[in-house]
Structure formats: structure tokens, C-alpha cells
Write a protein that holds these residues in place. Sequence first.
Motif, short mmCIF file in Angstrom:
data_model
loop_
_atom_site.label_atom_id
_atom_site.label_comp_id
_atom_site.label_asym_id
_atom_site.label_seq_id
_atom_site.Cartn_x
_atom_site.Cartn_y
_atom_site.Cartn_z
N LYS A 88 2.50 -40.07 -30.13
CA LYS A 88 3.32 -38.87 -30.00
C LYS A 88 2.57 -37.60 -30.41
O LYS A 88 3.13 -36.51 -30.40
CB LYS A 88 4.59 -39.01 -30.85
CG LYS A 88 5.56 -40.07 -30.34
CD LYS A 88 6.84 -40.08 -31.16
CE LYS A 88 7.83 -41.10 -30.61
NZ LYS A 88 9.09 -41.10 -31.40
N THR A 89 1.31 -37.76 -30.78
CA THR A 89 0.49 -36.62 -31.18
C THR A 89 -0.03 -35.88 -29.95
O THR A 89 -0.42 -36.51 -28.96
CB THR A 89 -0.69 -37.10 -32.05
OG1 THR A 89 -0.18 -37.74 -33.22
CG2 THR A 89 -1.58 -35.94 -32.45
N VAL A 90 -0.01 -34.57 -30.00
CA VAL A 90 -0.52 -33.74 -28.91
C VAL A 90 -1.88 -33.16 -29.33
O VAL A 90 -2.00 -32.55 -30.40
CB VAL A 90 0.45 -32.61 -28.56
CG1 VAL A 90 -0.19 -31.63 -27.56
CG2 VAL A 90 1.73 -33.19 -27.96
N VAL A 91 -2.88 -33.36 -28.49
CA VAL A 91 -4.22 -32.82 -28.72
C VAL A 91 -4.26 -31.36 -28.27
O VAL A 91 -3.81 -31.03 -27.17
CB VAL A 91 -5.28 -33.64 -27.97
CG1 VAL A 91 -6.64 -32.94 -28.00
CG2 VAL A 91 -5.40 -35.03 -28.56
N LEU A 92 -4.81 -30.50 -29.11
CA LEU A 92 -5.05 -29.10 -28.75
C LEU A 92 -6.56 -28.89 -28.66
O LEU A 92 -7.27 -29.03 -29.66
CB LEU A 92 -4.45 -28.16 -29.80
CG LEU A 92 -2.96 -28.31 -30.10
CD1 LEU A 92 -2.52 -27.27 -31.14
CD2 LEU A 92 -2.13 -28.17 -28.83
N ALA A 93 -7.04 -28.57 -27.46
CA ALA A 93 -8.46 -28.31 -27.24
C ALA A 93 -8.71 -26.83 -27.46
O ALA A 93 -8.41 -26.00 -26.59
CB ALA A 93 -8.86 -28.72 -25.83
N ARG A 137 -4.57 -45.09 -24.89
CA ARG A 137 -4.30 -45.10 -23.43
C ARG A 137 -3.68 -43.79 -22.93
O ARG A 137 -3.08 -43.76 -21.87
CB ARG A 137 -3.44 -46.30 -23.04
CG ARG A 137 -4.14 -47.64 -23.26
CD ARG A 137 -3.37 -48.79 -22.62
NE ARG A 137 -4.14 -50.01 -22.71
CZ ARG A 137 -4.08 -50.88 -23.73
NH1 ARG A 137 -3.28 -50.61 -24.75
NH2 ARG A 137 -4.81 -51.96 -23.74
N GLY A 138 -3.84 -42.73 -23.69
CA GLY A 138 -3.46 -41.42 -23.19
C GLY A 138 -2.37 -40.73 -24.00
O GLY A 138 -1.28 -41.28 -24.17
N VAL A 139 -2.69 -39.55 -24.51
CA VAL A 139 -1.72 -38.69 -25.18
C VAL A 139 -1.79 -37.32 -24.53
O VAL A 139 -2.80 -36.96 -23.92
CB VAL A 139 -1.99 -38.59 -26.70
CG1 VAL A 139 -1.86 -39.95 -27.37
CG2 VAL A 139 -3.37 -37.99 -26.98
N PRO A 140 -0.74 -36.50 -24.64
CA PRO A 140 -0.79 -35.16 -24.02
C PRO A 140 -1.83 -34.28 -24.68
O PRO A 140 -2.17 -34.44 -25.85
CB PRO A 140 0.62 -34.61 -24.28
CG PRO A 140 1.47 -35.80 -24.61
CD PRO A 140 0.56 -36.78 -25.27
N PHE A 141 -2.35 -33.34 -23.88
CA PHE A 141 -3.23 -32.33 -24.48
C PHE A 141 -2.97 -30.98 -23.84
O PHE A 141 -2.48 -30.87 -22.71
CB PHE A 141 -4.70 -32.75 -24.40
CG PHE A 141 -5.45 -32.34 -23.16
CD1 PHE A 141 -6.44 -31.37 -23.21
CD2 PHE A 141 -5.20 -32.95 -21.94
CE1 PHE A 141 -7.17 -31.02 -22.09
CE2 PHE A 141 -5.92 -32.61 -20.80
CZ PHE A 141 -6.91 -31.62 -20.88
N ILE A 142 -3.31 -29.95 -24.62
CA ILE A 142 -3.09 -28.57 -24.21
C ILE A 142 -4.40 -27.81 -24.40
O ILE A 142 -5.05 -27.94 -25.43
CB ILE A 142 -1.96 -27.92 -25.05
CG1 ILE A 142 -0.62 -28.60 -24.69
CG2 ILE A 142 -1.88 -26.42 -24.81
CD1 ILE A 142 0.52 -28.25 -25.63
N GLN A 143 -4.78 -27.06 -23.38
CA GLN A 143 -6.01 -26.27 -23.43
C GLN A 143 -5.72 -24.91 -24.07
O GLN A 143 -4.80 -24.19 -23.65
CB GLN A 143 -6.56 -26.05 -22.02
CG GLN A 143 -7.06 -27.32 -21.33
CD GLN A 143 -8.53 -27.59 -21.60
OE1 GLN A 143 -9.11 -27.05 -22.55
NE2 GLN A 143 -9.14 -28.40 -20.77
N ILE A 144 -6.52 -24.55 -25.08
CA ILE A 144 -6.46 -23.22 -25.69
C ILE A 144 -7.87 -22.63 -25.59
O ILE A 144 -8.69 -22.77 -26.50
CB ILE A 144 -5.98 -23.29 -27.15
CG1 ILE A 144 -4.60 -23.97 -27.22
CG2 ILE A 144 -5.90 -21.89 -27.77
CD1 ILE A 144 -4.05 -24.13 -28.63
#
Length: 351
Positions: free
Chosen positions: A96-101, A120-127
Amino acid sequence: MTQLQIQASRPYTVYIEPDAVKRLVEVPEAQQADQFWIITDQTVAALHLATVCAQLDHCFNKKQLISRVEPGEASKSLAVYQRVLEDGIEQGATRKTVVLAVGGGMIGDLAGFVAATFLRGVPFIQIPTTLLAHDSSVGGKVGLNLRWGKNLVGAFYQPSAVLYDITFLRTLSDREWRSGFFELLKHGLLARPTFAHDLLELDLAGVKQLPLADSIAAGIAVKQRIVEQDEWESGVRAFLNYGHTFGHAVEYVSPGLSHGEAVGIGLVFVSFVEGNLDQAKRVVSLIKRLGVTLPERQAFQVYLDLMRRDKKNNASIRFVVQRQGEFKLEEVDEDRLRKAYDQTVRCLQWD
């Protein structure tokens, strides 16, 4: 405020504005996250991490995990990738962790690949924090380099959002301005109608005075149009590699040369492949006005071997070229490549 809606397999919004991180409250994956895992490099962390964390605190009362890597392309490696994965496990990252790049193109590629493969895949957001990242933060291509070449390991994995705070660009070095600008120029050349003409006349001061939100949106819109036609790069998406086949080869053997500066050299090379002498001369003039320091030149065979390993090539070497205003993938034989190399060397006065 500028927004673009990217219609990919996972649709998402690109926000281009000051304090864009606050738009996290509008991103469903961020709302549902148990915590945020910030992946950044040490340079960006020193400049912007406190601001990003403060904006996160303003939006959410959620734990923040932080992984820092060394700046530079060398961090797009299997060894660093493994270390970041293990760091996430040790800090308690979950599905449930979201990666912030948070960073430039290297961080977006590395953090995106971590997100694509962690549990096997978690959400990520580009910053994004660089001008160059207007290209890399959109489109969902993430990955790593191997010692044989760039981006030989990777995946298609779309972000949940892109939060582009243009105030972060104020801290960029001249090299980073140049690097991002050459990718913007590439998009200008790909656009129909093109918006490259005016860009080709700028100097470094002019680049820094561009209307950033509008310029970034124009570049992203070119990529958006192509990605929405061909998300998985089975056809026209390869056109986004215009100038990159030779550029990647130069970048790989030129420590200290930025990605965009290498693309600038690649644009000269492909112009000669096309027989577009006027464009080649104009790009060379631009390279000199912007103050690019040319790297140590390698023998043609070194670049040829690297071009053969380019991921869009099979038995032959294929280049994205422009023919009568249209772009296509074209097989180019060794004699023609050698001629373009010799012309590039002479025109750049590349000793």
C-alpha cells in the motif's frame, strides 16, 4: 496552472505549476496510501527534500520513508536497484506504499523500476526537479543500464500522476538547463507544426527565460500524442528516440556529459544521416552558443558497436529519420554511418 490528461493504460494527470506536490490530495493512490516512499538523489535531497516533505505533511498525516542514492547515471544500475529495494524492506514499505520519484530522469527511471517490481508492483508518482524530466517523467518507460549500454533492463509502468513544480528548476546548473533544452528541441522538431525554429536561435540566457510552464507543456504534449498512439513502443513511439541512437552511444562512453548534451550531438549526427545539412549546421551553432564542452572523441567503431546494442535494433542499425516532413524508422548501413560520423566530427570541430 497547466494540466494534461494522459490517456494510457493507466490514465493520469500531469500538473505543471508552483507547489504542484499539493495536488497529491487529488490522486486516489496517494489518498489510499499507508505511507510514502521518497526515492531521490543526494543533490536533490539537499535542495528540495525539506520542501517536498513539508508539502506532504500539509496534505497528509502519513509516514515518509526516504531512500537516497548518489547523483548521476551510474545509479541506474542493478547494484543500486537492489540496495534501494532492500532499503524499502528495512524501512517497512508495503504493497500500500506509494513511491515518490523526486528528481531528474535518472531518479524517475530508477524509482519507477523499483515501483514496478517491488512486491510485484506498487503505485508511483513522478515529482520532476529538472527540465530534462519533462521527457522522462511522462510515458511510463522505466529501467536500468547495464555495462553493455543504456536502458537494457526495464518495463512499461505508468505513474499515477506527474507533479511538476516549476520553481524547482531555479536551482538547476547550466549543464542541466542545456540537457533539458536539447530534449525540448527534439520535441520541437517532432511536432507538427514544428516549434523548433525559434529554439534553434536561443543562447543559454534565452533558454532560462523561456515561459517554463508553456514550454514544458508543449514538449509533453508532443510526447503525449505519440504515447497515446503507441504506449508499448511497437511503432511510432520509437520516433521519440530521434537523435538518441548516436546520442546514447556518445553518452555511454563520455563520463560527465549530460544526457541532453549527448542528444544534441546525436541530433547533428542524424541530420547528416538524413542529408539535412542546414539542420546539422544550425544544431552545431546552437551547441556552441550554449557552451557545451565536447567529450573526448572515440573511434567510430566504439560508437558503432554501442549503436548495434540499441534496444530498437535487430540485425541492422535503425535510425529515426525525417523524410519530407514525416518521421520513419530506416535501416542505415555502416558506410553511411561512417560518412555521417566524419561529417559530424568536421562540423563540430570535434578533435
